[in-house]
Structure formats: C-alpha cells, structure tokens
Design a protein around this motif. Structure first.
Motif, PDB file in Angstrom:
ATOM      1  N   MET A   1       0.858  -1.202   0.000  1.00 53.29           N
ATOM      2  CA  MET A   1       0.000   0.000   0.000  1.00 53.29           C
ATOM      3  C   MET A   1       0.892   1.250   0.000  1.00 53.29           C
ATOM      4  N   ASP A   2       0.658   2.185  -0.965  1.00 51.88           N
ATOM      5  CA  ASP A   2       1.508   3.366  -1.050  1.00 51.88           C
ATOM      6  C   ASP A   2       1.075   4.428  -0.046  1.00 51.88           C
ATOM      7  N   ASP A   3       1.851   5.513   0.011  1.00 55.15           N
ATOM      8  CA  ASP A   3       1.580   6.568   0.997  1.00 55.15           C
ATOM      9  C   ASP A   3       0.196   7.181   0.810  1.00 55.15           C
ATOM     10  N   HIS A   4      -0.228   7.343  -0.445  1.00 50.70           N
ATOM     11  CA  HIS A   4      -1.530   7.948  -0.701  1.00 50.70           C
ATOM     12  C   HIS A   4      -2.660   7.046  -0.200  1.00 50.70           C
ATOM     13  N   SER A   5      -2.517   5.747  -0.423  1.00 45.07           N
ATOM     14  CA  SER A   5      -3.532   4.804   0.059  1.00 45.07           C
ATOM     15  C   SER A   5      -3.580   4.781   1.577  1.00 45.07           C
ATOM     16  N   LEU A   6      -2.408   4.797   2.196  1.00 45.35           N
ATOM     17  CA  LEU A   6      -2.345   4.810   3.658  1.00 45.35           C
ATOM     18  C   LEU A   6      -3.015   6.057   4.223  1.00 45.35           C
ATOM     19  N   PHE A   7      -2.775   7.198   3.577  1.00 44.26           N
ATOM     20  CA  PHE A   7      -3.384   8.435   4.048  1.00 44.26           C
ATOM     21  C   PHE A   7      -4.901   8.363   3.934  1.00 44.26           C
ATOM     22  N   ARG A   8      -5.406   7.861   2.798  1.00 45.26           N
ATOM     23  CA  ARG A   8      -6.858   7.771   2.617  1.00 45.26           C
ATOM     24  C   ARG A   8      -7.486   6.839   3.641  1.00 45.26           C
ATOM     25  N   GLU A   9      -6.839   5.712   3.887  1.00 41.70           N
ATOM     26  CA  GLU A   9      -7.363   4.754   4.869  1.00 41.70           C
ATOM     27  C   GLU A   9      -7.384   5.370   6.269  1.00 41.70           C
ATOM     28  N   SER A  10      -6.306   6.053   6.636  1.00 42.91           N
ATOM     29  CA  SER A  10      -6.229   6.672   7.967  1.00 42.91           C
ATOM     30  C   SER A  10      -7.270   7.766   8.120  1.00 42.91           C
ATOM     31  N   LEU A  11      -7.427   8.572   7.082  1.00 42.91           N
ATOM     32  CA  LEU A  11      -8.406   9.658   7.120  1.00 42.91           C
ATOM     33  C   LEU A  11      -9.823   9.096   7.221  1.00 42.91           C
ATOM     34  N   SER A  12     -10.091   8.039   6.479  1.00 37.64           N
ATOM     35  CA  SER A  12     -11.417   7.423   6.522  1.00 37.64           C
ATOM     36  C   SER A  12     -11.734   6.903   7.918  1.00 37.64           C
ATOM     37  N   ARG A  13     -10.772   6.232   8.555  1.00 35.88           N
ATOM     38  CA  ARG A  13     -11.002   5.708   9.907  1.00 35.88           C
ATOM     39  C   ARG A  13     -11.240   6.836  10.898  1.00 35.88           C
ATOM     40  N   LEU A  14     -10.480   7.922  10.749  1.00 33.86           N
ATOM     41  CA  LEU A  14     -10.645   9.076  11.635  1.00 33.86           C
ATOM     42  C   LEU A  14     -12.052   9.647  11.518  1.00 33.86           C
ATOM     43  N   LEU A  15     -12.511   9.863  10.305  1.00 30.70           N
ATOM     44  CA  LEU A  15     -13.800  10.519  10.109  1.00 30.70           C
ATOM     45  C   LEU A  15     -14.968   9.593  10.423  1.00 30.70           C
ATOM     46  N   GLN A  16     -14.796   8.294  10.239  1.00 24.87           N
ATOM     47  CA  GLN A  16     -15.861   7.351  10.575  1.00 24.87           C
ATOM     48  C   GLN A  16     -16.138   7.318  12.070  1.00 24.87           C
ATOM     49  N   SER A  17     -15.161   7.751  12.867  1.00 25.86           N
ATOM     50  CA  SER A  17     -15.357   7.771  14.319  1.00 25.86           C
ATOM     51  C   SER A  17     -16.225   8.944  14.766  1.00 25.86           C
ATOM     52  N   GLU A  18     -16.510   9.871  13.853  1.00 26.29           N
ATOM     53  CA  GLU A  18     -17.368  11.020  14.158  1.00 26.29           C
ATOM     54  C   GLU A  18     -18.829  10.642  13.899  1.00 26.29           C
ATOM     55  N   ALA A  19     -19.669  10.811  14.895  1.00 28.03           N
ATOM     56  CA  ALA A  19     -21.057  10.343  14.805  1.00 28.03           C
ATOM     57  C   ALA A  19     -21.852  11.006  13.672  1.00 28.03           C
ATOM     58  N   ASP A  20     -21.538  12.257  13.357  1.00 30.75           N
ATOM     59  CA  ASP A  20     -22.342  12.970  12.356  1.00 30.75           C
ATOM     60  C   ASP A  20     -21.732  12.929  10.951  1.00 30.75           C
ATOM     61  N   PHE A  21     -20.715  12.099  10.741  1.00 31.97           N
ATOM     62  CA  PHE A  21     -20.127  11.944   9.417  1.00 31.97           C
ATOM     63  C   PHE A  21     -20.482  10.580   8.836  1.00 31.97           C
ATOM     64  N   ARG A  22     -20.739  10.539   7.529  1.00 32.38           N
ATOM     65  CA  ARG A  22     -20.909   9.276   6.820  1.00 32.38           C
ATOM     66  C   ARG A  22     -19.988   9.285   5.605  1.00 32.38           C
ATOM     67  N   ILE A  23     -19.077   8.349   5.550  1.00 36.26           N
ATOM     68  CA  ILE A  23     -18.115   8.264   4.462  1.00 36.26           C
ATOM     69  C   ILE A  23     -18.725   7.440   3.335  1.00 36.26           C
ATOM     70  N   VAL A  24     -18.812   8.024   2.143  1.00 35.15           N
ATOM     71  CA  VAL A  24     -19.408   7.304   1.022  1.00 35.15           C
ATOM     72  C   VAL A  24     -18.351   6.753   0.075  1.00 35.15           C
ATOM     73  N   GLY A  25     -17.081   7.083   0.303  1.00 34.91           N
ATOM     74  CA  GLY A  25     -16.035   6.533  -0.547  1.00 34.91           C
ATOM     75  C   GLY A  25     -14.722   7.240  -0.350  1.00 34.91           C
ATOM     76  N   HIS A  26     -13.633   6.544  -0.648  1.00 36.55           N
ATOM     77  CA  HIS A  26     -12.325   7.202  -0.752  1.00 36.55           C
ATOM     78  C   HIS A  26     -11.678   6.704  -2.027  1.00 36.55           C
ATOM     79  N   CYS A  27     -11.195   7.629  -2.823  1.00 33.87           N
ATOM     80  CA  CYS A  27     -10.852   7.348  -4.220  1.00 33.87           C
ATOM     81  C   CYS A  27      -9.391   7.670  -4.505  1.00 33.87           C
ATOM     82  N   ALA A  28      -8.829   6.937  -5.449  1.00 31.73           N
ATOM     83  CA  ALA A  28      -7.431   7.115  -5.823  1.00 31.73           C
ATOM     84  C   ALA A  28      -7.262   8.013  -7.039  1.00 31.73           C
ATOM     85  N   SER A  29      -8.364   8.366  -7.706  1.00 31.86           N
ATOM     86  CA  SER A  29      -8.257   9.166  -8.929  1.00 31.86           C
ATOM     87  C   SER A  29      -9.461  10.082  -9.070  1.00 31.86           C
TER      88      SER A  29
END
Length: 213
Positions: A1-29
């Motif tokens: 997994m490259d740095d960009h993928s790692l960043f997206r995964e980490s950011l997604s986990r962070l925001l999913q922990s917020e009750a009022d956020f819903r993540i609909v996707g994280h994209c590479a392009s």
C-alpha cells in the motif's frame, strides 16, 4: 500500500469515528471520485492536491461541470501561491494542511459544510502574497473603507463575527453591518463568495488600510 492509500485509509477511519459523518467513498483518482458523485449525494469532498499520478485541481472544474453543488476542501502537504489561488478561484472552500491536528480537520469540515471558508494561516499568507497587484485591473469596483477592509481581512483569515468584534474592539452588530456593506459592494451573498471575489478582483490591495471615509 503506497503513501496515498495509507493516508486515505487513515483519514477514513478518523472521520468514521465522528457520529455525524458518513463516508461514502475514498478514491485514488479523479475519475473514481466523479463516479462516486454520480451515485451518491455528497455534502463535502476532501480533495488531495497530490493524487500520485495526477493532481487534484482538475477535479474542481470537472465536478462543477457535472453539476456538483457540494463543497470541496483541499487537504494537502503544501501548495504554492498560484495553486492555492487557483483552487479557491475554481471553487474550493479552503485549504487544510495535512500535518495539522485531526481535531482541526473535523472543525474545518463542519465550517465548510456551513458555507464558510477554511484557510490555514500559512495558506492565507500565500494567497495574500500571490494576489498582489490584481486590483489594478479592477478600476470600476467600489472602494472599501478602513473598517470594511479590516473585517474582510478577518473573514479571509477564517474568524467568526464574534471573533472579529473582539479583535477589532467593536460590537458584533457593527461587524454584521460591515459584512452587509461588503456584500452590497461586491454583489455576493455568502462569506465564501466574498473571499473568492476579493481574490478575483483585488487581492492584497483590498487588505491594505486606507483613511476612513
């Protein structure tokens, strides 16, 4: 997994922990992101300037062309003055630097979704510096008095009306009156539109105090 993928995964986990956020996707392009916008109702896109094989800025124009009416917050390790200006003028609601605290990102998202701007102080300095000289091309615009310039500068830096009142030692109602004057003189209706038109029409010269009229 490259740095960009790692960043997206980490950011997604962070925001999913917020009750009022819903993540609909994280994209590479850009293509993947536009596909998500076609399928989902999205309030805000966190757009990385550096997507690895491509830059994120073209997404702004393509999303707008496709009818996206939500907000875009640039999330970046760093952009030069011209890139920051271009992002804001093309429709980004702000710039968030990756090394800032995670709590600030949550705050930035809430602010942008409310229709406000988010600019890291370092991005503000870059924008003001990069905008020098633009006002010479806009001779027909109405001039601003000292208070309006001070209020505009504070808005540009992301302060609320209450914070501006404290900073300028005036009442909040006076800040609101100055904001209304700024809206009337620029023909806009929101704070984010005000920041953008200040960049497009005037840049740094609108931030320089003049004698109160």
């Amino acid at each position: 997994m490259d740095d960009h993928s790692l960043f997206r995964e980490s950011l997604s986990r962070l925001l999913q922990s917020e009750a009022d956020f819903r993540i609909v996707g994280h994209c590479a392009s850009i293509g993947e992101a536009l596909g998500v916008l076609d399928r989902e109702a999205v309030d805000i896109v966190l757009l990385d300037y550096d997507l690895g094989e491509e830059q994120g800025l073209p997404f702004l124009e393509r999303a707008k062309k496709n009818g996206f009416a939500g907000h875009v917050l640039m999330v970046t390790a760093g952009m030069d003055d011209g890139e920051t200006l271009r992002a804001l003028e093309t429709g980004s609601s702000g710039v968030f630097l990756k090394h800032s605290p995670p709590a600030e990102l949550v705050q930035a998202i809430h602010k942008v979704v409310r229709g406000e701007m988010w600019l890291d102080p370092r991005a503000v300095r870059a924008v003001v510096s990069g905008a020098t000289g633009r006002s010479a091309r806009q001779q027909t615009a109405q001039p601003l008095n000292t208070r309006e310039r001070a209020v505009l500068k504070a808005v540009f830096e992301g302060f609320t009306n209450k914070e501006i009142a404290g900073q300028l030692n005036i009442s909040e109602s006076s800040v609101k009156a100055s904001m209304q004057q700024l809206f009337d003189k620029t023909g806009v209706r929101t704070r984010s539109q005000l920041v953008r038109i200040a960049l497009e029409r005037h840049g740094q010269d609108w931030m320089i105090p003049e004698t109160e009229s």
